[in-house]
Motif scaffolding. Structure first.
Motif, PDB file in Angstrom:
ATOM      1  N   GLN A  46      -6.959   1.998   4.525  1.00 46.87           N
ATOM      2  CA  GLN A  46      -6.356   0.727   4.116  1.00 46.87           C
ATOM      3  C   GLN A  46      -6.462  -0.321   5.225  1.00 46.87           C
ATOM      4  OE1 GLN A  46      -5.279   0.085   1.081  1.00 46.87           O
ATOM      5  NE2 GLN A  46      -5.596   2.181   0.411  1.00 46.87           N
TER       6      GLN A  46
ATOM      7  N   ASP B  16       0.833  -1.207   0.000  1.00 50.21           N
ATOM      8  CA  ASP B  16       0.000   0.000   0.000  1.00 50.21           C
ATOM      9  C   ASP B  16       0.865   1.254   0.000  1.00 50.21           C
ATOM     10  OD1 ASP B  16      -2.402  -1.437  -0.018  1.00 50.21           O
ATOM     11  OD2 ASP B  16      -2.441  -1.576   2.164  1.00 50.21           O
TER      12      ASP B  16
ATOM     13  N   GLU C 190      -3.227  10.277   5.942  1.00 48.48           N
ATOM     14  CA  GLU C 190      -4.583  10.442   5.422  1.00 48.48           C
ATOM     15  C   GLU C 190      -4.856   9.452   4.282  1.00 48.48           C
ATOM     16  OE1 GLU C 190      -6.863  13.788   2.799  1.00 48.48           O
ATOM     17  OE2 GLU C 190      -5.748  14.500   4.553  1.00 48.48           O
ATOM     18  N   ARG C 191      -3.879   9.295   3.406  1.00 48.19           N
ATOM     19  CA  ARG C 191      -4.045   8.397   2.262  1.00 48.19           C
ATOM     20  C   ARG C 191      -4.109   6.932   2.681  1.00 48.19           C
ATOM     21  NH1 ARG C 191       0.348  11.691  -1.357  1.00 48.19           N
ATOM     22  NH2 ARG C 191      -1.075  13.345  -1.996  1.00 48.19           N
TER      23      ARG C 191
ATOM     24  N   GLN D 232       0.772  13.743   4.088  1.00 42.19           N
ATOM     25  CA  GLN D 232      -0.440  13.228   3.447  1.00 42.19           C
ATOM     26  C   GLN D 232      -0.535  11.711   3.496  1.00 42.19           C
ATOM     27  OE1 GLN D 232      -0.280  15.011  -0.433  1.00 42.19           O
ATOM     28  NE2 GLN D 232      -0.650  17.061   0.366  1.00 42.19           N
ATOM     29  N   SER D 233       0.558  11.042   3.795  1.00 36.18           N
ATOM     30  CA  SER D 233       0.556   9.576   3.780  1.00 36.18           C
ATOM     31  C   SER D 233      -0.413   8.995   4.806  1.00 36.18           C
ATOM     32  CB  SER D 233       1.963   9.028   4.028  1.00 36.18           C
ATOM     33  OG  SER D 233       2.406   9.319   5.348  1.00 36.18           O
TER      34      SER D 233
ATOM     35  N   ASP E 206       4.355  14.872   1.073  1.00 39.21           N
ATOM     36  CA  ASP E 206       4.115  13.442   0.860  1.00 39.21           C
ATOM     37  C   ASP E 206       4.028  12.715   2.196  1.00 39.21           C
ATOM     38  OD1 ASP E 206       4.177  13.712  -1.943  1.00 39.21           O
ATOM     39  OD2 ASP E 206       6.344  13.353  -2.004  1.00 39.21           O
TER      40      ASP E 206
ATOM     41  N   LEU F 218       1.773   5.045  -2.829  1.00 39.99           N
ATOM     42  CA  LEU F 218       1.617   6.445  -2.458  1.00 39.99           C
ATOM     43  C   LEU F 218       2.629   7.333  -3.167  1.00 39.99           C
ATOM     44  CD1 LEU F 218       1.048   6.239   1.395  1.00 39.99           C
ATOM     45  CD2 LEU F 218      -0.656   6.306  -0.430  1.00 39.99           C
ATOM     46  N   GLU F 219       2.174   8.494  -3.555  1.00 41.16           N
ATOM     47  CA  GLU F 219       3.044   9.476  -4.188  1.00 41.16           C
ATOM     48  C   GLU F 219       4.158   9.880  -3.223  1.00 41.16           C
ATOM     49  OE1 GLU F 219       2.744  13.973  -5.960  1.00 41.16           O
ATOM     50  OE2 GLU F 219       0.944  12.737  -5.916  1.00 41.16           O
TER      51      GLU F 219
END
Length: 96
Positions: free
Chosen positions: A73, A32, A68-69, A65-66, A62, A36-37
């Motif tokens: 999951q 996962d 939150e992204r 924001q990881s 990056d 991620l960007e």
């Protein structure tokens, strides 16, 4: 190219969580994270019930924001079930 960013996440395992269970949960995050960007790499460390992961990101944005992204999951939810929530600390550091 700008310098990378290091995200340091530390926590303690819930009582009774085995090392093998924690390692498996952390390894399950990798596919996962790789989506991620800005993700570059991660490294895991351990001492008794204390755990630490070092994440390298291309930018501070990056890294920030990881979380939150990753929130939705299943791999992160499985890991968080093994962690004492009040022991989680996150630091973001810049390469010099």
């Amino acid at each position: 190219m700008s310098a990378s960013v290091l995200e340091i996440i530390q926590w303690k395992a819930q009582p009774g969580v085995t090392d093998a269970a924690m390692v498996a949960a952390m390894q399950a995050l990798l596919p996962d994270l790789q989506q991620l960007e800005g993700f570059i790499s991660k490294t895991m460390y351990h001492n008794a019930d204390h755990w630490c992961e070092l994440y390298h990101w291309q930018s501070e944005a990056d890294a920030q924001q990881s979380n939150e992204r990753m929130a939705g999951q299943a791999s992160l939810q499985a890991l968080l079930a093994l962690v004492q929530p009040d022991t989680i600390s996150i630091q973001i550091m810049h390469q010099v």
